[in-house]
Design an enzyme around this catalytic site. Structure first.
Site, PDB file in Angstrom:
ATOM      1  N   GLU A   1      -2.912   7.732  -3.756  1.00  0.00           N
ATOM      2  CA  GLU A   1      -1.925   6.676  -4.078  1.00  0.00           C
ATOM      3  C   GLU A   1      -2.105   6.198  -5.516  1.00  0.00           C
ATOM      4  O   GLU A   1      -1.127   5.992  -6.236  1.00  0.00           O
ATOM      5  CB  GLU A   1      -2.044   5.524  -3.071  1.00  0.00           C
ATOM      6  CG  GLU A   1      -1.485   5.941  -1.716  1.00  0.00           C
ATOM      7  CD  GLU A   1      -2.049   5.174  -0.519  1.00  0.00           C
ATOM      8  OE1 GLU A   1      -2.534   4.042  -0.699  1.00  0.00           O
ATOM      9  OE2 GLU A   1      -2.001   5.729   0.593  1.00  0.00           O
TER      10      GLU A   1
ATOM     11  N   TYR B   1      -6.904  -1.487   2.569  1.00  0.00           N
ATOM     12  CA  TYR B   1      -7.675  -0.620   3.473  1.00  0.00           C
ATOM     13  C   TYR B   1      -8.890  -1.350   4.058  1.00  0.00           C
ATOM     14  O   TYR B   1      -9.358  -1.018   5.133  1.00  0.00           O
ATOM     15  CB  TYR B   1      -8.120   0.653   2.747  1.00  0.00           C
ATOM     16  CG  TYR B   1      -6.970   1.615   2.540  1.00  0.00           C
ATOM     17  CD1 TYR B   1      -6.674   2.575   3.492  1.00  0.00           C
ATOM     18  CD2 TYR B   1      -6.168   1.543   1.409  1.00  0.00           C
ATOM     19  CE1 TYR B   1      -5.612   3.443   3.318  1.00  0.00           C
ATOM     20  CE2 TYR B   1      -5.108   2.404   1.218  1.00  0.00           C
ATOM     21  CZ  TYR B   1      -4.825   3.353   2.176  1.00  0.00           C
ATOM     22  OH  TYR B   1      -3.769   4.212   2.016  1.00  0.00           O
TER      23      TYR B   1
END
Ligand SMILES: NC(=O)C1=CN([C@@H]2O[C@H](COP(=O)(O)OP(=O)(O)OC[C@H]3O[C@@H](n4cnc5c(N)ncnc54)[C@H](O)[C@@H]3O)[C@@H](O)[C@H]2O)C=CC1
Length: 401
Positions: free
Chosen positions: A140, A98
């Protein structure tokens, strides 16, 4: 929740960002793949990149997330986040990625919007990005740890132990873990990622729904050969599987993920269900049906399927046998041609279908089909929250929602 200052800035700049978002995401991917060519080769779907559909899906999810923050402060678009998190987990995405995305996305924003990106504007959108990214990272990580996986470590080697041609375009592959052992049960409706090495050395990944019963010792996927046409390129992975994969071949397969599962709809109690599929969208319905049979599900289950013709209807036999085993199962089929007495003619039409109160619906198929079924269900009074769907590939439903 977005801070007050950022809310005002995001509200003021959302129209400009929204108008430029496809340009931004296009430049984002160009920058990302320039810096990390291995991501395009081995993680992202090259076909979707070439067609621009992944870009539209990313643009749609960012715009959708920002709009949600403004319109429903204090809440999160959970259905959207969950769908993305499951897909990411099946790909083995980790938190560090990310940061890489953030860097290239914000460089692309500055490249496209130029001086309009004041420090205040950058800070507000930074907040939006990290609210979404951190929510996904948390979801996640939970998906990995719940199942006892290391982050990103869900891949395994599976041997193809059987292959069956279902229709002219659909082949089933039976998979068993290399080294033996019985796989952990999954939830009906879930999918796996499959990674194959293509002739140019790229290791491309695609998701395929599991068709077998959740507790089966041998897992099955059924793959439609994407022949391609004027608007879409031929599917690199599906054609590779069809052309080259025979029993004895070992494939890299992820653990199962996906949130089109019974528990998300049932909340612990039985209720009437409608399972509507079209084309190759039949695949998750078969494992959902197997789970319902296994649970000896007593509430009414309407099984609907639409296809080009009876001959194109993959897994028709499995679907019919499982529906028959249900206590209160009914089947309803529509075919564009050659229906004979096997189904009705044309697209799925719910006009004559009686829906028991409290029905929850699961839909999977090409986007126009899913939109049509959703509209018909809403018109029949089914609340939007009771309509669950699976999108294979980039979520263009979101992009256009
Ligand atoms: N959930 C998902 O994201 C899924 C996506 N797909 C994608 O859709 C594409 C086509 O899938 P195929 O299996 O080849 O399906 P297909 O093109 O053979 O269509 C299957 C059936 O969908 C129905 N349908 C199509 N257009 C419709 C419309 N405008 N309104 C109402 N019903 C309509 C028709 O009954 C048709 O026979 C594939 O490229 C695949 O990637 C397919 C299945 C699931």
């Amino acid at each position: 929740m977005l801070s007050e200052t950022s809310t005002a800035t995001v509200r003021a700049t959302l129209p400009a960002v929204g108008a430029a978002i496809e340009d931004i995401t296009e430049r984002f991917y160009a920058r990302l793949f320039d810096a990390h060519p291995e991501l395009l080769r081995d993680l992202f779907n090259r076909g979707n990149q070439a067609a621009g559909t992944q870009r539209q899906a990313l643009a749609g999810s960012i715009a959708g997330f920002a709009t949600h923050l403004l319109e429903h402060p204090g809440t999160r678009p959970d259905a959207m986040l969950s769908r993305i998190a499951h897909k990411h987990a099946s790909l083995g995405v980790s938190a560090a990625q990310y940061k890489v995305v953030h860097q290239h996305l914000f460089e692309a924003i500055v490249e496209v919007l130029g001086d309009a990106v004041t420090p205040e504007v950058a800070a507000a959108w930074d907040e939006v990005y990290w609210l979404m990214a951190n929510a996904l990272i948390a979801l996640e990580e939970r998906l990995y740890t719940e199942r006892g996986y290391l982050v990103g470590g869900t891949w395994g080697d599976w041997e193809v132990v059987g292959r069956r041609e279902e229709t002219g375009d659909v082949a089933s592959f039976l998979l068993r873990p290399v080294g033996g052992g019985t796989p952990q049960p999954f939830q009906g409706g879930q999918y796996v990622s499959v990674q194959v090495e293509l002739p140019d050395g790229a290791r491309q990944i695609r998701q395929y729904s599991l068709v077998s019963a959740p507790d089966a010792a041998v897992r099955q996927i059924s793959v439609k050969r994407e022949r391609g046409g004027e608007e879409s390129p031929a599917g690199e992975v599906s054609n590779h599987l069809h052309d080259t994969v025979q029993p004895g071949r070992v494939l890299r397969v992820s653990a199962p993920f996906g949130d089109l599962v019974l528990d998300s709809a049932l909340g612990g109690a039985e209720r009437p269900l409608l399972l509507a599929s079209a084309g190759i969208g039949v695949t998750p319905m078969v494992s959902l049906l197997a789970e319902l049979v296994d649970r000896e599900y007593g509430a009414p289950v309407a099984v609907l399927h639409a296809d080009r013709s009876p001959a194109a209807h993959a897994l028709r036999g499995d679907q019919a046998i499982l529906a028959e085993k249900l206590t209160a199962g009914t089947t309803h089929y529509w075919y564009e041609e050659g229906a004979g007495d096997l189904g009705r003619v044309g697209y799925a039409d719910l006009t004559d279908l009686e829906l028991p109160a409290g029905t929850a619906a699961f839909i999977c198929g090409p986007l126009p089909f899913m939109r049509s079924i959703r509209e018909q269900l809403l018109a029949k009074g089914v609340p939007a929250a009771d309509i669950h769907y699976e999108v294979f590939g980039p979520d263009l439903w979101l992009a256009s929602a």
